[in-house]
Design an enzyme around this catalytic site. Structure first.
Site, PDB file in Angstrom:
ATOM      1  N   ASP A 130      -5.774  -3.647  -2.525  1.00 41.98           N
ATOM      2  CA  ASP A 130      -4.765  -3.348  -1.509  1.00 41.98           C
ATOM      3  C   ASP A 130      -4.104  -4.600  -0.920  1.00 41.98           C
ATOM      4  OD1 ASP A 130      -3.544  -2.447   1.027  1.00 41.98           O
ATOM      5  OD2 ASP A 130      -4.607  -0.580   0.623  1.00 41.98           O
ATOM      6  N   SER A 146       0.829  -1.203   0.000  1.00 45.58           N
ATOM      7  CA  SER A 146       0.000   0.000   0.000  1.00 45.58           C
ATOM      8  C   SER A 146       0.870   1.262   0.000  1.00 45.58           C
ATOM      9  CB  SER A 146      -0.970  -0.039   1.189  1.00 45.58           C
ATOM     10  OG  SER A 146      -2.040   0.851   0.993  1.00 45.58           O
TER      11      SER A 146
END
Length: 309
Positions: free
Chosen positions: A155, A41
């Site tokens: 993610d 991320s």
């Protein structure tokens, strides 16, 4: 000892990711050379730029970030598989890794994403670097997923928030890991306790922090252009009941999940040095508080390095 390869695992954390910049500063001052990097991320974004040798440019951009610039990066759309299309985020990443591919990086780097259909981790260390970072930061429900080689990616924090195992698989002999979400459970428990004590005394017109008021106003303005009726209804309900926005709910949900997953993963694959900056009061959307995050990362790394040989 001289031949040991040191790997760096940069964890997820949205705005708290600016703390990675402070950690990198402390490592540099300590004379520690990083040989391998893996990021999840926001850790993927910082890791990619660091591996490209352009971290100072990103630091400068972070320090210039205010709530208006944050909102400029948010390209809202009618909800389909996410509220934010991510094109402007890609442009932001491209500014810092112009024309650089995985093969061109000065330090070997891997970004971690989650295959939404296979429900498994995907480690990206080749192909389109910008696309890989964009996939790694695609928080479910907020960003639209990324299609890559027949996979639908979101993610990486869903499966590996602090990718220690990934950087070990890359060949690291010793691993330094940065966990940005450790203090969030303490914050959640404190808020829950406060809400319980003051439940009957809450002023529904209580003034929100300035950054949150500005962020909500700007997002509502963009939402109104996309779907005026829906945006108005959501805003009214949130105001009436003093509820958080959908972005805050999704972000907090991810935080809770990532804390639990990180605890489990670190037991299975512990790093040689674990750095946990104190970021309890930093909201995942507060990208404008970059200096505070950097300072926290720097101090946490400096303290951790005192006992590391």
């Amino acid at each position: 000892m001289a031949s040991e390869r040191i790997g760096l695992a940069l964890g997820s954390g949205a705005a708290r990711g600016w703390a990675h910049l402070g950690v990198l500063r402390a490592l540099s001052e300590a004379g520690i050379n990083i040989d391998l990097v893996a990021g999840t991320s926001m850790g993927a974004l910082v890791g990619a730029v660091f591996s490209a040798g352009r971290i100072e440019d990103l630091k400068e951009a972070a320090l210039e970030m205010d709530w208006k610039k944050v909102v400029e990066l948010v390209d809202l759309r009618l909800p389909r598989s996410g509220f934010v299309d991510g094109v402007k985020i890609e442009e932001f990443v491209r500014q810092h890794v112009k024309g650089i591919s995985f093969a061109d990086l000065k330090i070997p780097f891997a970004a971690v994403a989650t295959d939404l259909y296979a429900a498994e981790q995907l480690v990206m260390d080749r192909g389109d670097l910008i696309e890989a970072v964009r996939a790694s930061i695609s928080m479910p429900g907020i960003f639209t997923p990324v299609e890559r080689e027949g996979r639908l990616l979101v993610d990486g924090g869903l499966v590996n928030p602090v990718p220690v195992s990934v950087v070990r698989d890359m060949g690291a002999d010793r691993v330094i890991a940065v966990d940005l979400n450790y203090t969030l459970m303490e914050k959640a428990r404190s808020r829950a306790s406060t809400r319980t004590r003051q439940a009957q005394e809450v002023d529904k017109k209580k003034k929100q922090p300035a950054w949150l008021q500005n962020m909500r106003a700007s997002l509502n303005e963009q939402a109104a252009k996309v779907h005026p009726g829906l945006a108005k209804e959501i805003a009214l309900k949130a105001k009436e009941r003093n509820y958080p926005t959908v972005f805050e709910v999704l972000g907090t949900t991810m935080n809770i999940m990532e804390v639990r997953i990180t605890e489990s993963n670190l037991q299975l694959s512990p790093p040689d040095l674990l750095i946990r900056p104190e970021l309890t009061d930093l909201n995942f959307l507060e990208f404008s508080r970059s200096q505070e995050a950097m300072d926290a990362g720097y101090e946490a790394a400096r303290q951790a390095l005192k006992d590391w040989h």
